[in-house]
Design an enzyme around this catalytic site. Structure first.
Site, PDB file in Angstrom:
ATOM      1  N   CYS A  34      64.225  -0.015  77.217  1.00 47.36           N
ATOM      2  CA  CYS A  34      63.612  -0.574  78.415  1.00 47.36           C
ATOM      3  C   CYS A  34      62.260   0.107  78.605  1.00 47.36           C
ATOM      4  CB  CYS A  34      64.506  -0.387  79.640  1.00 47.36           C
ATOM      5  SG  CYS A  34      65.058   1.315  79.900  1.00 47.36           S
ATOM      6  N   THR A  79      53.127  -0.685  75.363  1.00 52.16           N
ATOM      7  CA  THR A  79      51.803  -0.709  74.752  1.00 52.16           C
ATOM      8  C   THR A  79      50.694  -0.869  75.782  1.00 52.16           C
ATOM      9  OG1 THR A  79      51.969  -3.096  74.337  1.00 52.16           O
ATOM     10  CG2 THR A  79      52.685  -1.612  72.576  1.00 52.16           C
ATOM     11  N   ARG A 126      57.007   5.981  68.926  1.00 47.91           N
ATOM     12  CA  ARG A 126      57.078   4.597  68.491  1.00 47.91           C
ATOM     13  C   ARG A 126      55.849   4.249  67.674  1.00 47.91           C
ATOM     14  NH1 ARG A 126      57.133  -0.954  72.200  1.00 47.91           N
ATOM     15  NH2 ARG A 126      58.798  -2.032  71.081  1.00 47.91           N
ATOM     16  N   ARG A 132      49.439  -8.516  67.271  1.00 46.95           N
ATOM     17  CA  ARG A 132      48.966  -9.124  68.516  1.00 46.95           C
ATOM     18  C   ARG A 132      49.074  -8.163  69.703  1.00 46.95           C
ATOM     19  NH1 ARG A 132      53.898 -10.427  70.734  1.00 46.95           N
ATOM     20  NH2 ARG A 132      55.549 -10.603  69.170  1.00 46.95           N
ATOM     21  N   HIS A 183      64.768  -4.524  67.558  1.00 45.37           N
ATOM     22  CA  HIS A 183      65.114  -5.951  67.567  1.00 45.37           C
ATOM     23  C   HIS A 183      65.400  -6.517  66.167  1.00 45.37           C
ATOM     24  CE1 HIS A 183      63.285  -4.876  71.272  1.00 45.37           C
ATOM     25  NE2 HIS A 183      62.068  -5.283  70.994  1.00 45.37           N
ATOM     26  N   ASP A 251      65.542  -4.461  77.351  1.00 50.82           N
ATOM     27  CA  ASP A 251      64.104  -4.707  77.183  1.00 50.82           C
ATOM     28  C   ASP A 251      63.416  -4.987  78.515  1.00 50.82           C
ATOM     29  OD1 ASP A 251      61.749  -4.802  75.567  1.00 50.82           O
ATOM     30  OD2 ASP A 251      61.805  -6.979  75.563  1.00 50.82           O
ATOM     31  N   ASN A 256      55.532  -9.637  77.796  1.00 50.50           N
ATOM     32  CA  ASN A 256      54.964 -10.720  76.994  1.00 50.50           C
ATOM     33  C   ASN A 256      55.930 -11.861  76.710  1.00 50.50           C
ATOM     34  OD1 ASN A 256      52.128  -9.804  76.315  1.00 50.50           O
ATOM     35  ND2 ASN A 256      53.296  -8.024  75.608  1.00 50.50           N
TER      36      ASN A 256
END
Length: 296
Positions: A34, A79, A126, A132, A183, A251, A256
């Protein structure tokens, strides 16, 4: 403090009233993926960000944790905050022993900075390869970071899309730490579980016992939409082949997402479809995340 940062006009905010899950989570369950966004201006979003989200701070995350029935969270650096880990670290400190964190750092990170984050509950970094979302980083930089965090017992979380896996395999197999893949490497679920792309991912996990996977984000992977049944064969396969190396998370707050905003209660109800026994559910939700994040 910085000015308030207004979210993108097409941004989908997290579900305001998720349903109570039908599946009762076992006591001690961990939401192992999360995020927190801001809130800005207290924790400004990074200048180099590719998107500006809604505010979704620690208080809302902890409310959702309690509502769904989780006991703990693993908070992954978003991000939109770049390498400024303050919002994530603040959330970990506020939760005490009920949260752990995953940071985003650069090659100039020092041992003292790693130690400070470690004391706050951070247990890994990470590496994001999704073009993108982030600008490309040379693999040599990532390798240097992995060498720096290894003495602290940290691991590496990697985020990539299925089209990039073949090229990434040598790099992933060179990393000196535990690796957790976000994922399932984002498989194309329209191709079927027997497709060479997914087999490549399964073979990677079979060859490398230090590689784990999050069986997460059916809402991102599904081509059919609710109840995301086209993702079940993928997540179930990984869970049953590698029961001691899988993790699950919501998550939240679902960065996005463009097609729809998932109901987190319905996401929890996805769990028994992929972990079909109490033993698999316990490993997925308690034993594995506790071993990886709370063993010390």
């Amino acid at each position: 403090m910085s000015d308030v940062q207004v979210m993108d006009s097409d941004w989908l905010e997290f579900h305001p009233n998720p349903t109570k899950p039908s599946f009762k989570l076992p006591q001690g369950a961990v939401d192992a993926h999360c995020h927190v966004f801001g809130p800005s201006p207290e924790f400004p979003f990074a200048p180099e960000r590719k998107y500006t989200p809604c505010n979704a701070g620690k208080d809302r995350l902890f409310e959702l944790r309690d509502f769904l029935g989780f006991e703990r969270n693993v908070i992954v650096q978003a991000t939109c905050h770049g390498k400024d880990n303050r919002a994530m670290v603040d959330a970990c400190r506020a939760a005490g022993d009920l949260a752990r964190g995953i940071a985003s750092v650069g090659p100039d990170i020092t041992d003292a900075e790693i130690a400070e984050m470690d004391a706050a509950g951070v247990r890994g970094v990470r590496f994001n390869f999704v073009k993108r979302l982030v600008d490309a980083t040379p693999k040599e930089v990532f390798l240097s970071i992995a060498e720096k965090i290894k003495p602290f017992g940290w691991h590496v979380v990697v985020y990539f899309e299925v089209a990039d896996l073949e090229e990434l395999v040598p790099f992933l197999e060179s990393l000196p730490t535990v690796i957790v893949v976000d994922h399932m490497g984002r498989p194309d679920v329209g191709k079927g579980v027997k497709h060479p792309d997914f087999k490549r991912f399964l073979d990677l996990m079979a060859r490398n016992e230090n590689i784990w996977s999050k069986v997460t984000c059916p809402e991102r992977l599904s081509l059919e939409g609710l109840p995301y049944d086209d993702v079940v064969p993928y997540a179930r396969t990984v869970t049953e082949m590698f029961p001691d190396r899988v993790l699950w998370g919501t998550d939240w707050p679902h960065p996005n997402m463009k097609s729809h905003m998932p109901d987190d209660g319905q996401l929890v109800d996805f769990i028994p479809k992929i972990a079909r026994t109490e033993e698999l559910q316990r490993k997925l939700l308690i034993d594995n995340p506790m071993r990886l994040y709370w063993a010390r």
